[in-house]
Scaffold this active site. Structure first.
Site, short mmCIF file in Angstrom:
data_model
loop_
_atom_site.label_atom_id
_atom_site.label_comp_id
_atom_site.label_asym_id
_atom_site.label_seq_id
_atom_site.Cartn_x
_atom_site.Cartn_y
_atom_site.Cartn_z
N SER A 58 3.08 -1.41 0.17
CA SER A 58 3.07 -0.15 -0.58
C SER A 58 2.22 0.91 0.09
CB SER A 58 2.57 -0.40 -2.02
OG SER A 58 3.47 -1.22 -2.73
N ASN A 61 10.55 -6.08 -3.84
CA ASN A 61 9.44 -6.94 -4.25
C ASN A 61 8.06 -6.45 -3.87
OD1 ASN A 61 11.21 -8.97 -5.32
ND2 ASN A 61 11.65 -9.61 -3.24
N TYR A 62 7.94 -5.67 -2.80
CA TYR A 62 6.60 -5.36 -2.30
C TYR A 62 6.25 -3.88 -2.26
CZ TYR A 62 6.81 -10.25 -1.01
OH TYR A 62 6.94 -11.61 -1.07
N ILE A 63 7.25 -3.02 -2.14
CA ILE A 63 6.96 -1.58 -2.14
C ILE A 63 7.02 -1.07 -3.58
CG2 ILE A 63 7.81 0.69 -1.42
CD1 ILE A 63 8.85 -0.60 1.12
#
Length: 909
Positions: free
Chosen positions: A658, A864-866
């Protein structure tokens, strides 16, 4: 054995047949290591030079028994028919006009002989490795050789980390100032007052046990804990807010449900309470087994055998999947299936032939499942051949029967339920080389299911003749129903859907925790960099593990019961054989990671990290011994909690992705780009995030085929555009001089042979379109009890096909194209050319984007991650529809992100 600093003291001692590192690292060991690396050239560290993980095309297994069946040929895909001229802009590529394809050869890539080191990775089932990092993958011009791509990536990563350090200090200073406190001394080792003060390694050395790694209860897999503990583990804290007041006035049932804006609602005092009232309809069970016809039987050594209903059902599981050779030809799959099948056969009366003589089933190789396979294939073909009306009627009936189970009433509001269907019985497949693949998944009964529901709610009725295992009213749990499956003993839960407010709050909490890490990341990195030189082995191992987790996104890893679970590992559970060291700074990881997928990566690390790993692997350690033998996941996460409540190893992946994306997006400028160009701009940033954060993949086997399909699609549009330009000349020959003869020429890669082949395809396409339209029209007439059209009508419609064939033949002979359409004019044709230009450019841009993304898992990073709010911010800033980035399902899942950013225009990660 002494832990002295003597040069003669062995680094490790043998403990219970495993070599374990010494408690302290002597200065002599460090000095010797420094001397050995004194002349080594230092390379840019903190980057990966491979694009992993490795996805094997098939398992490397011995030749298996065929059971009388041959390998089933892959079904030929039925190509979609595109609109004449290539107006379909689908990326699927299934509508490609040409049959010619350059097949993917699937050959393995042998390991590069990059060094003559004897410390090479052990041989694996598949020697094919992920491709090396390339300039094009990172969005760089491959022709620029002034600076190696690895150095560029390292420089970019270092720049982002430096920015993170600066931002962390600014945030803490700002918070300190707002509280009218003395600003935090950034050079101090003290934490903020609300966090536990950390002690230096040297000061704390005497108080630490520095014990050998042992399994901790909280570090065990979920299925190894008691049901009660498992339930608590599954229910992570999720903020549950009170609903916003309903709007005045009654709302009809037909009106859409009002969106629950939980992100605006005040927080509950006790956030462990998830709900006050809960009502739901329970679960949907799979249909009962339908016995095979009497003439369809399993054969043993050529003899048809009669089985009990239970055994016949299990035989059907195997027989129905003969086409899945990856599974049915796997020896482990066969072994586990035959064990469970034989056990059921014995318990239910055995097998008999047509004369009621007992047949002893003792060898898997003598089983022939072909009759069962052929029966189920026939049933499948029969279902597919049903009319559209029949399929729609069946779907409508199913939807109506399941309607009550799709939602629940949670604190008075309607919420979507996710997996409300109980999984049907079958054969367990697992991921990768799972040791239990092929085992029989038993049918789940109501007697195994616990229902969680409100005290005053009506408990759903179990199927007739059955009862629930238990009824409970746990308002600190977010699951609606729970049972234990028989394969791994894991607990299965019926939860709310991804788009529900509860799941949304869970996602929101995850990303907010990553935002909180921004304040402390500089301190964490400063501390683990310092502890890379710690004298205490436990501290040095912990610092090295945090370095690898932060820099290379390794998962923390939990200890496994290898007899019952796939032997997958993460950072803390790495074994001696999983890590290969290639001087001066390259570390090669090769192990089974999450979902039993082989993880292979080559990374360049700091010199001190390389030295530490060499120490952790020092003799007498050998295969099977832990690299981090004085560290486990529980200890690691407990240490991280000292910096920030709730901080664990997995938060680093979310934070790094992110923060990196946020940094890259801030650097972008809107230079009046088109929508496709803006989408590509976003994807370029996403790709850099995936590379910098190691969310990568190998090139898929179908990539080259997809690229060829896109190329053929472009050529089809270019040919259509050329025909229209020829029509312009036919209407007004002066236009050739006006625009220049080159403008009217056909692209150089389109020759006469291609044109003839493409024209044949267009004729065939039109023929199929007419056939399908005729069939659908007749189907509709039959549904309305009207008389169907006869063959004569179809023959008349096919005149259009004949006309198109004649037209192409005439054009090829005369090299002239007659104007088409109603009232053709030069102006209309120029407009058509402009539209085709835009389509061609759009596909070329998409092809370039696809080529750049072939080695990067963009979806993994984006979903899932950003932080999804970053994607929404980009869409707003560059005026791009959010639909270009999030599908309908993702828009529902991330509705909280879309709405909250709309309310907060200046939102930043």
């Amino acid at each position: 054995m002494s832990d002295s600093d003597s040069d003669n003291t062995p680094l490790a001692k043998v403990y219970k047949n495993h070599a374990v590192s010494q408690a302290h690292i002597s200065k002599a060991v460090d000095n010797a290591m420094d001397k050995a690396f004194s002349n080594a050239s230092v390379a840019p560290a903190g980057v990966s030079v491979r694009n992993g993980p490795v996805i094997e095309d098939k398992m490397d297994i011995d030749e298996a028994a065929t059971n009388g069946n041959t390998k089933r040929k892959a079904r030929a895909s039925i190509s979609k028919i595109v609109n004449y001229g290539g107006n379909d802009e689908s990326d699927s590529g299934s509508e490609v006009p040409l049959a010619k394809r350059q097949k993917f050869n699937g050959k393995s890539t042998a390991m590069d002989p990059e060094s003559d080191s004897d410390n090479e990775p052990l041989a694996r089932h598949d020697t094919r490795l992920p491709p090396k990092l390339t300039a094009s993958a990172f969005g760089e011009d491959s022709s620029d050789d002034d600076e190696p791509i690895v150095a560029k990536v390292a420089k970019k990563k270092a720049s982002i980390e430096k920015k993170a350090e600066k931002e962390a200090k600014e945030i803490r200073a700002k918070e300190s100032k707002s509280k009218n406190k003395k600003p935090v001394d950034d050079d101090s080792d003290d934490l903020e007052p609300k966090f536990k003060k950390r002690k230096s390694s040297s000061a704390a050395a005497a108080k630490k046990t520095n014990g050998i790694k042992k399994e901790d209860d909280s570090d065990r897999p979920l299925n190894k804990k008691t049901p009660k503990a498992s339930i608590k583990k599954a229910n992570g804290k999720v903020k549950a807010e009170t609903p916003t007041p309903a709007k005045k006035g009654k709302k009809s049932e037909d009106e859409a449900e009002e969106v629950y804006r939980w992100w605006d609602a005040p927080q509950k005092e006790d956030d462990s309470i998830k709900w006050n009232t809960l009502q739901h309809s329970g679960v949907v069970f799979p249909p009962e087994y339908e016995p095979l016809p009497k003439n369809v039987k399993l054969r043993y050594d050529g003899v048809p055998v009669t089985l009990s209903i239970q055994a016949e059902e299990i035989a059907g599981f195997f027989g129905a999947m003969l086409h899945s050779t990856l599974n049915v030809e796997n020896p482990t799959f066969q072994k586990n299936f035959f064990r469970d099948f034989s056990e059921v056969v014995k318990k239910t009366g055995g097998a008999r032939d047509n004369d009621e003589n007992k047949i002893k089933i003792q060898e898997f190789a003598k089983l022939d499942f072909r009759p069962i396979f052929e029966y189920y294939e026939g049933k499948s073909a029969e279902r597919k051949s049903r009319s559209t009306a029949e399929k729609k009627a069946e779907k409508a009936a199913k939807d109506e029967a399941e309607a009550a189970f799709t939602t629940c009433i949670w604190d008075g509001r309607k919420e979507q339920v996710g997996n409300f269907r109980v999984e049907p019985p079958g054969l367990f497949r697992g991921r990768g080389e799972h040791p239990k693949t092929g085992s029989v998944k038993k049918r789940v009964t109501p007697e195994q299911i616990t229902i969680n529901i409100g005290k005053d709610a009506t408990v759903p009725s179990p199927p007739e003749g059955h009862q629930w295992k238990a009824i409970q009213h746990d308002n600190k749990a977010t699951w609606l129903a729970m049972w234990q499956e028989n394969i791994n003993g894991a607990y299965k839960y019926v939860m709310l859907a991804a788009k529900s407010s509860i799941k949304g709050q869970s996602d929101h909490k995850k990303f907010e925790k990553a935002r909180e890490l921004k304040k402390h990341i500089d301190r964490i990195r400063k501390d683990y960099t310092k502890d890379l030189h710690a004298e205490l082995m436990a501290d040095r191992q912990r610092a090295t593990a945090v370095y690898l987790i932060d820099k290379f996104a390794l998962r923390a890893g939990n200890e496994k019961d290898t007899e019952n679970e796939a032997e997958t590992v993460g950072c803390c559970s790495l074994k001696f054989e999983h890590v290969t060291l290639r001087p001066p700074q390259t570390v090669i990881f090769d192990f089974l990671g999450k979902d039993s997928i082989r993880f292979y990566d080559e990374v360049i690390v700091d010199t001190q990290v390389f030295k530490n790993l060499k120490i952790f692997k020092k003799s007498p350690k050998k295969d099977g011994d832990d690299i981090f033998d004085r560290l486990n996941t529980t200890q690691l996460n407990k240490h991280l909690n000292n910096y920030m409540p709730g901080l664990s190893a997995k938060v680093f992946r979310t934070y790094n992705a992110s923060f990196t994306m946020s940094t890259l997006l801030k650097e972008l400028k809107d230079n009046k780009l088109s929508i496709p160009e803006k989408v590509k701009l976003y994807n370029d940033c996403n790709r850099q995030v995936a590379i910098l954060c190691n969310h990568k993949r190998t090139v898929g086997a179908g990539h080259e085929t997809q690229m060829e399909k896109m190329n053929d699609k472009v050529k089809a549009l270019q040919y259509q555009r050329w025909r229209i330009k020829q029509m312009i000349i036919n209407l007004d020959s002066k236009q050739k001089k006006k625009k220049g003869s080159e403008w009217f020429e056909l692209e150089s890669d389109i020759d006469e042979a291609w044109i003839v082949e493409h024209q044949a395809f267009l004729v065939q396409q039109l023929h199929a379109k007419i056939e399908n339209k005729f069939a659908k029209d007749n189907e509709k007439l039959a549904a309305d009890d009207k008389k169907e059209m006869k063959q004569k009508e179809l023959d008349e419609r096919h005149e259009a096909t004949k006309d198109l064939r004649k037209k192409f033949r005439k054009e090829n002979m005369s090299h002239k194209v007659e104007p088409e359409g109603k009232g053709p004019t030069v102006e209309k044709f120029y407009t058509s050319v402009e539209k085709l230009d835009a389509k061609v450019n759009s596909i070329l841009l998409s092809a370039e984007d696809r080529e750049g993304n072939k080695e990067v898992a963009l979806g993994t990073s984006k979903i899932n991650y950003i932080d999804p709010r970053l994607t929404v911010v980009f869409a707003k800033r560059f005026n791009v529809p959010i639909e270009k980035f999030f599908s309908k399902t993702l828009r529902e899942k991330f509705n909280w992100a879309i709405e909250s950013v709309n309310d907060e225009a200046d939102w930043e990660f």
